[in-house]
Design an enzyme around this catalytic site. Structure first.
Site, PDB file in Angstrom:
ATOM      1  N   ARG A   1       0.818  -1.218   0.000  1.00  0.00           N
ATOM      2  CA  ARG A   1       0.000   0.000   0.000  1.00  0.00           C
ATOM      3  C   ARG A   1       0.852   1.268   0.000  1.00  0.00           C
ATOM      4  O   ARG A   1       0.420   2.303  -0.509  1.00  0.00           O
ATOM      5  CB  ARG A   1      -0.933  -0.005   1.210  1.00  0.00           C
ATOM      6  CG  ARG A   1      -2.058  -0.971   1.003  1.00  0.00           C
ATOM      7  CD  ARG A   1      -3.010  -1.004   2.168  1.00  0.00           C
ATOM      8  NE  ARG A   1      -4.268  -1.604   1.749  1.00  0.00           N
ATOM      9  CZ  ARG A   1      -5.185  -2.107   2.559  1.00  0.00           C
ATOM     10  NH1 ARG A   1      -4.983  -2.080   3.864  1.00  0.00           N
ATOM     11  NH2 ARG A   1      -6.283  -2.619   2.090  1.00  0.00           N
TER      12      ARG A   1
ATOM     13  N   LYS B   1     -17.557 -15.485   3.577  1.00  0.00           N
ATOM     14  CA  LYS B   1     -18.995 -15.413   3.828  1.00  0.00           C
ATOM     15  C   LYS B   1     -19.822 -14.952   2.626  1.00  0.00           C
ATOM     16  O   LYS B   1     -19.481 -13.989   1.974  1.00  0.00           O
ATOM     17  CB  LYS B   1     -19.262 -14.483   5.012  1.00  0.00           C
ATOM     18  CG  LYS B   1     -18.749 -15.065   6.323  1.00  0.00           C
ATOM     19  CD  LYS B   1     -18.575 -14.020   7.376  1.00  0.00           C
ATOM     20  CE  LYS B   1     -19.866 -13.715   8.102  1.00  0.00           C
ATOM     21  NZ  LYS B   1     -19.697 -12.547   9.003  1.00  0.00           N
TER      22      LYS B   1
ATOM     23  N   GLY C   1      -8.827  -7.879  -0.381  1.00  0.00           N
ATOM     24  CA  GLY C   1      -7.537  -7.837   0.302  1.00  0.00           C
ATOM     25  C   GLY C   1      -6.897  -9.212   0.406  1.00  0.00           C
ATOM     26  O   GLY C   1      -5.699  -9.371   0.162  1.00  0.00           O
TER      27      GLY C   1
ATOM     28  N   GLY D   1     -12.650  -3.283   0.370  1.00  0.00           N
ATOM     29  CA  GLY D   1     -14.008  -2.801   0.644  1.00  0.00           C
ATOM     30  C   GLY D   1     -14.522  -1.881  -0.455  1.00  0.00           C
ATOM     31  O   GLY D   1     -15.670  -1.994  -0.899  1.00  0.00           O
TER      32      GLY D   1
HETATM   33  P1  ADP Z   1     -11.226 -11.053   0.116  1.00  0.00           P
HETATM   34  O1  ADP Z   1     -10.501 -10.277   1.196  1.00  0.00           O
HETATM   35  O2  ADP Z   1     -10.325 -11.426  -1.026  1.00  0.00           O
HETATM   36  O3  ADP Z   1     -12.484 -10.372  -0.328  1.00  0.00           O
HETATM   37  P2  ADP Z   1     -12.598 -12.668   2.070  1.00  0.00           P
HETATM   38  O4  ADP Z   1     -12.187 -11.722   3.128  1.00  0.00           O
HETATM   39  O5  ADP Z   1     -14.031 -12.729   1.705  1.00  0.00           O
HETATM   40  O6  ADP Z   1     -11.699 -12.455   0.750  1.00  0.00           O
HETATM   41  O7  ADP Z   1     -12.216 -14.162   2.497  1.00  0.00           O
HETATM   42  C1  ADP Z   1     -10.886 -14.572   2.706  1.00  0.00           C
HETATM   43  C2  ADP Z   1     -10.827 -15.740   3.659  1.00  0.00           C
HETATM   44  O8  ADP Z   1     -11.702 -16.778   3.256  1.00  0.00           O
HETATM   45  C3  ADP Z   1      -9.455 -16.337   3.726  1.00  0.00           C
HETATM   46  O9  ADP Z   1      -8.879 -16.061   4.985  1.00  0.00           O
HETATM   47  C4  ADP Z   1      -9.706 -17.835   3.525  1.00  0.00           C
HETATM   48  O10 ADP Z   1      -8.964 -18.656   4.443  1.00  0.00           O
HETATM   49  C5  ADP Z   1     -11.174 -17.963   3.791  1.00  0.00           C
HETATM   50  N1  ADP Z   1     -11.754 -19.152   3.156  1.00  0.00           N
HETATM   51  C6  ADP Z   1     -11.688 -19.514   1.874  1.00  0.00           C
HETATM   52  N2  ADP Z   1     -12.269 -20.704   1.673  1.00  0.00           N
HETATM   53  C7  ADP Z   1     -12.702 -21.120   2.870  1.00  0.00           C
HETATM   54  C8  ADP Z   1     -13.389 -22.298   3.339  1.00  0.00           C
HETATM   55  N3  ADP Z   1     -13.715 -23.276   2.497  1.00  0.00           N
HETATM   56  N4  ADP Z   1     -13.683 -22.372   4.647  1.00  0.00           N
HETATM   57  C9  ADP Z   1     -13.349 -21.382   5.488  1.00  0.00           C
HETATM   58  N5  ADP Z   1     -12.710 -20.256   5.125  1.00  0.00           N
HETATM   59  C10 ADP Z   1     -12.391 -20.131   3.827  1.00  0.00           C
HETATM   60 MG    MG Z   2     -10.870 -10.096   3.320  1.00  0.00          MG
END
Ligand code: ADP
Ligand code: MG
Length: 400
Positions: free
Chosen positions: A39, A204, A357, A381
């Site tokens: 960043r 989620k 992120g 975000g």
């Molecule tokens: P981003 O920051 O790229 O938008 P998120 O914050 O939504 O992604 O999610 C990232 C997290 O999701 C990671 O820490 C990863 O470990 C978790 N994750 C991915 N697949 C699974 C799974 N099958 N069960 C639990 N956690 C998961």
């Molecule tokens: Mg995230």
């Protein structure tokens, strides 16, 4: 949007909002160390451009979420030091946000020099819901400078004193980072070349429901992996064992799938998954069909058939947006899905964007060639809110 070219910056004090919300760890000697300076690097082009034009650059940024005023653990001192190394020039750090130290540091700047104000969230007015309260801090910040440049893409979805309110008080422009992020997302949102494929994962569904809803109106194909896929599999009536499941979202997801079908959008779900007996790298694990997850097992990654299916499903795309890891990539046994999808996207002949992120962190952790993507967004975000179709206040204010 106004750009730096539209501003007269020579010899003037330019307040630049940056995103320096970097991950830190204890160095062991009482100080804190930056573990990923991505960043900080992201704002360098804007800072260098301003310096080359003889501007006096005053950076303002936040770090973490300080609760009760100044907190030494969340000082921007490590950022000032790193910035100084990267610029090969001293960066003075004010010991406050808009008080005596900030005024002194600002007044002492010479043309081409750079200073940083202390963590703007040390001042609770920064994040106040009350526009009048934020406005007071914004006025103090504006008094330190002649013009304002917004270059913290990670915060443009926030209505905050150093993001939106200060822009209303000074001549303003988008910095190079904000400009490039806004351009890329503008293209994806308003004029995507087709096929347009979005790959969603992460933890989620509820975090990304708004995104899915909005994307169904524009994408050709939606691939779903990560923790959120289990709520989709449950909506198909499959058992998901102990996998991440948002029971209260199953009906919503059923509705989304029906909507997708009505619109001719294909939702591509995993055929197989890597399941384990515990959320641990050492746990016993195996590959099972997506409709055969037994009780007591939890799905932590997409399986090999799905890796191939997802790679195939992005291969003909002209636009790909990827948000959210396909599995728990932080643990080596569950990183292959994310690796395979990321690599497949790097081979796509078209516009490829990584948002989120953790997805960006996965690219770096897994050693994927970053130059294989058109763009890796610096704002998790902010990029999600853009994909939801929202107007971001920190961008809107730059259009006036
Ligand atoms: P981003 O920051 O790229 O938008 P998120 O914050 O939504 O992604 O999610 C990232 C997290 O999701 C990671 O820490 C990863 O470990 C978790 N994750 C991915 N697949 C699974 C799974 N099958 N069960 C639990 N956690 C998961
Ligand atoms: Mg995230």
């Amino acid at each position: 949007m106004q750009t730096i070219d539209d501003l007269d910056v020579a010899g003037r004090r330019v307040l630049v909002r940056a995103d320096f919300n970097v991950p830190l760890e204890d160095a062991g000697d009482g100080t804190r160390r930056i573990t990923d300076d991505g960043r900080i690097r992201a704002v360098l082009p804007t800072v260098e451009l301003l310096r080359s034009r003889g501007a006096r650059v005053i950076l303002v940024a936040h770090l973490g979420r300080p609760k009760n005023g100044p907190d030494p653990a969340l000082s921007l001192a490590p950022v000032a030091a790193r910035l100084g190394e990267l610029l090969a020039a001293p960066v003075a750090l004010a010991s406050d946000v808009s008080g005596e130290s900030a005024k002194q540091v600002s007044a002492a700047l010479m043309d081409g020099q750079v200073a940083l104000l202390e963590n703007v969230r040390f001042d609770s007015r920064e994040t106040s819901k009350d526009a009048a309260v934020r406005g007071q801090l914004a006025a103090e910040l504006a008094a330190l400078a002649d013009v304002f440049v917004s270059d913290g893409f990670g915060v443009v979805h926030r209505e905050q004193a150093s993001v939106t309110d200060v822009a209303r008080l000074l001549p303003h422009a988008a910095g190079l980072l904000v400009l490039s992020e806004a351009k890329i997302f503008g293209k994806v949102l308003h004029n995507p070349e087709r096929p347009y494929v979005v790959v969603l994962g992460g933890s989620k569904v509820s975090d990304k429901l708004g995104v899915i809803q909005n994307l169904l109106t524009s994408v050709d194909r939606l691939l779903v992996g990560g923790g959120m896929c289990f709520t989709f599999l449950a909506a198909l009536g499959y058992g998901v064992g102990s996998s991440l499941l948002e029971v209260d979202q199953i009906d919503t997801v059923k509705g989304l799938m029906a909507d997708a079908q009505a619109r001719g959008v294909s939702i591509v779900l995993p055929l197989d998954v890597v399941v384990a007996t515990a959320f641990s790298a050492d746990a016993e694990h195996k590959v099972v069909a997506a409709d055969s997850i037994e009780d007591g097992w939890l799905g932590l990654d997409i399986g090999p058939l799905t890796r191939a299916l997802f790679a195939q499903s992005v291969s003909d795309a002209r636009t790909v947006v990827w948000n959210g890891p396909m599995g728990v990539f932080e643990m080596a046994p569950y990183a292959e899905g994310t690796r395979a999808v990321a690599e497949a996207i790097t081979h796509v002949d078209g516009l490829t964007v990584v948002g989120g992120g953790d997805s960006a962190a996965a690219v770096r952790l897994l050693g994927i060639d970053e130059s294989g993507f058109t763009h890796i967004s610096t704002g998790g975000g902010a990029s999600l809110e853009l994909l939801e179709g929202r107007v971001l206040p920190g961008l809107a204010v730059l259009e006036d």
